[in-house]
Write an enzyme that holds these catalytic residues in place. Structure first.
Site, PDB file in Angstrom:
ATOM      1  N   ARG A  34      29.110  27.157  32.916  1.00 31.67           N
ATOM      2  CA  ARG A  34      29.470  26.833  34.308  1.00 31.67           C
ATOM      3  C   ARG A  34      28.271  26.268  35.075  1.00 31.67           C
ATOM      4  O   ARG A  34      28.436  25.411  35.937  1.00 31.67           O
ATOM      5  CB  ARG A  34      30.021  28.075  35.020  1.00 31.67           C
ATOM      6  CG  ARG A  34      31.473  28.326  34.685  1.00 31.67           C
ATOM      7  CD  ARG A  34      32.037  29.488  35.458  1.00 31.67           C
ATOM      8  NE  ARG A  34      33.495  29.540  35.295  1.00 31.67           N
ATOM      9  CZ  ARG A  34      34.247  30.545  35.699  1.00 31.67           C
ATOM     10  NH1 ARG A  34      33.707  31.596  36.295  1.00 31.67           N
ATOM     11  NH2 ARG A  34      35.550  30.520  35.522  1.00 31.67           N
ATOM     12  N   LYS A 195      50.615  37.957  26.265  1.00 33.67           N
ATOM     13  CA  LYS A 195      51.785  38.415  27.017  1.00 33.67           C
ATOM     14  C   LYS A 195      52.549  37.315  27.735  1.00 33.67           C
ATOM     15  O   LYS A 195      51.956  36.435  28.350  1.00 33.67           O
ATOM     16  CB  LYS A 195      51.328  39.431  28.057  1.00 33.67           C
ATOM     17  CG  LYS A 195      50.856  40.723  27.437  1.00 33.67           C
ATOM     18  CD  LYS A 195      50.498  41.686  28.530  1.00 33.67           C
ATOM     19  CE  LYS A 195      50.277  43.072  27.968  1.00 33.67           C
ATOM     20  NZ  LYS A 195      49.852  43.992  29.013  1.00 33.67           N
ATOM     21  N   GLY A 352      40.201  31.171  30.017  1.00 30.79           N
ATOM     22  CA  GLY A 352      39.093  31.858  29.345  1.00 30.79           C
ATOM     23  C   GLY A 352      39.142  31.890  27.832  1.00 30.79           C
ATOM     24  O   GLY A 352      38.272  31.343  27.146  1.00 30.79           O
ATOM     25  N   GLY A 375      41.709  31.618  36.178  1.00 29.74           N
ATOM     26  CA  GLY A 375      42.852  31.742  37.082  1.00 29.74           C
ATOM     27  C   GLY A 375      43.262  30.425  37.717  1.00 29.74           C
ATOM     28  O   GLY A 375      44.457  30.141  37.864  1.00 29.74           O
TER      29      GLY A 375
HETATM   30  C1  3PG Z   1      36.606  32.892  37.878  1.00 29.04           C
HETATM   31  O1  3PG Z   1      35.705  33.491  37.283  1.00 29.04           O
HETATM   32  O2  3PG Z   1      37.705  32.620  37.349  1.00 29.04           O
HETATM   33  C2  3PG Z   1      36.330  32.370  39.243  1.00 29.04           C
HETATM   34  O3  3PG Z   1      34.973  32.416  39.525  1.00 29.04           O
HETATM   35  C3  3PG Z   1      37.135  33.120  40.275  1.00 29.04           C
HETATM   36  O4  3PG Z   1      36.757  34.468  40.298  1.00 29.04           O
HETATM   37  P1  3PG Z   1      37.752  35.547  40.937  1.00 29.04           P
HETATM   38  O5  3PG Z   1      38.913  35.660  39.987  1.00 29.04           O
HETATM   39  O6  3PG Z   1      36.958  36.816  41.072  1.00 29.04           O
HETATM   40  O7  3PG Z   1      38.207  35.003  42.254  1.00 29.04           O
END
Ligand code: 3PG
Length: 395
Positions: A34, A195, A352, A375
């Site tokens: 990142r 899931k 991820g 996310g």
């Molecule tokens: C992540 O790691 O997906 C982003 O930095 C967002 O982090 P968060 O889910 O804690 O908002």
């Protein structure tokens, strides 16, 4: 607007929202991807003579300072990637930030402490956002992976300062546009992972937008069980049988082919090199669990990849962390990488586990685009508008 619109910025204070939410173990960054992704934006602004002020969150500290969530521990890794000194301020607002900014020369880089040490960040309160905005003349957002959060530093600031997309945000949005926005057809999506419950919205959206949806990983078992097939001891959300059926009905009416495994690699234990065999999906032994899709299924997936002009991938096909149950994921990833290198496929992957799986297969660099977003990537696949992106588009 992008950095191309920022020409005359020498001496300007530019607040740059980056995602430094990187994995850390014993105070050391274990994966700097990142940081590497945001380096071009930081360097470009610094070379243009701006005072580059980095804003980021780390972890989920719930609005108050937590020592082991300080961004100070990330500074050495940022310096190493940039090959440039990075100053640090112990707060992102108030006199600590103001004093550090006052000491900056043109081209300098300063990282401010974790924005989530203040409640106003996640609540996106006007007071906190105004405090943040005092530190800058311009705002650049280069954190697509945090753009699903409508927080002060990801959304609010764009209402206070002239706002621009950084280079990574720009590349990410261009890649995603090619993936699902306005893709070359046929479009094939591969969705795997454990899931169904975490990906219902995503699957519902995809069946309306892609030509074929390959379902793999543990979630495939839920679809198989929904058809009345015994999945033995496999991971399965039996309570989601109706949802799985509904997704299949939606797919049919939208003309999207659902591709489920025909065979599976089964074992009696979830561990590396456990004794295993390949069986037809209709013949899973009662005491065994499916840990990977089988050869026939991989051939079918690869056939779809061969037909596709665009591939969107989220989630592994099997338990890729333990050999040999990584076989299907690696085979499909390699095939997609080859088609991409041959100029025949646009391949976009994210989430991820997906990035780890593609790294494991050694092909992450051969995909058209691999997103570091978790996310945010999932919400994009769900078809949701991300607040951090929407506000930039409006600006
Ligand atoms: C992540 O790691 O997906 C982003 O930095 C967002 O982090 P968060 O889910 O804690 O908002």
């Amino acid at each position: 607007k992008t950095l191309d619109d920022l020409t005359d910025i020498a001496g300007k204070r530019v607040l740059v929202r980056v995602d430094l939410n990187v994995p850390v173990s014993n105070g050391k960054v274990t994966d700097a991807t990142r940081i590497e992704r945001v380096a071009p934006t930081i360097k470009e602004l610094s070379e243009k003579g701006a005072k580059v002020i980095l804003l980021a969150h780390f972890g989920r500290p719930k609005g108050e300072p937590v020592a082991d969530m300080s961004l100070s521990q990330i500074v050495p890794a940022v310096e190493e990637v940039l090959d440039q000194a990075v100053a640090f301020a112990e707060d992102c607002i108030g006199s600590a930030a103001a004093d550090a900014i006052a000491r900056m020369n043109n081209g300098d880089i300063l990282l401010l402490e974790n924005t989530r040490f203040h409640k106003g960040e996640e609540k996106n309160t006007p007071d906190f956002t105004a405090e943040l905005a005092k530190n800058g003349d311009l705002y650049v957002n280069d954190a697509f992976s945090a753009a699903h959060r409508a927080h002060a530093s990801t959304e609010g600031l764009a209402h206070h300062l002239p706002a621009y997309a950084g280079r990574t945000m720009q590349a990410e949005l261009e890649a995603l546009e090619k993936g699902l926005g306005n893709p070359a057809r046929p479009v094939v999506a591969i969705v795997g992972g454990a899931k169904v419950s975490t990906k219902i919205d995503l699957l519902m959206n995809l069946v309306k937008r892609v030509d074929a949806l390959v379902i793999g990983g543990g979630m495939a078992n839920t679809f198989i069980a929904a058809q009345g097939i015994d999945v033995g001891k496999s991971l399965c959300e039996h309570d989601l049988a109706a949802t799985a059926k509904q997704i299949m009905i939606e797919a049919e009416s939208a003309g999207c082919a659902i591709v489920l495994p025909e065979d599976g690699v089964v074992a009696r234990e979830f561990k590396a090199n456990a004794a295993h065999e390949t069986v037809a999906i209709s013949a899973i032994p009662a005491d065994a669990m499916v840990l990977d899709v089988g050869e026939k299924s991989v051939a079918a997936v690869n056939e779809w990849i061969s037909k596709a002009s665009t591939l969107v991938w989220n989630g592994p096909l099997g338990a890729f962390e333990i050999a040999p149950f990584d076989t299907a994921t690696v085979a499909a990833a390699k095939h997609a990488a080859e088609r991409t290198k041959a100029g025949k496929l646009t391949s976009v992957a994210g989430g991820g586990d997906t990035v780890s799986a593609l790294n494991h297969a050694g092909v992450a660099d051969d995909f058209s685009y691999v997103s570091t977003a978790g996310g945010a990537f999932l919400e994009w696949m769900e078809g949701k508008e991300l607040p951090g992106v929407a506000v930039l588009t409006q600006a």
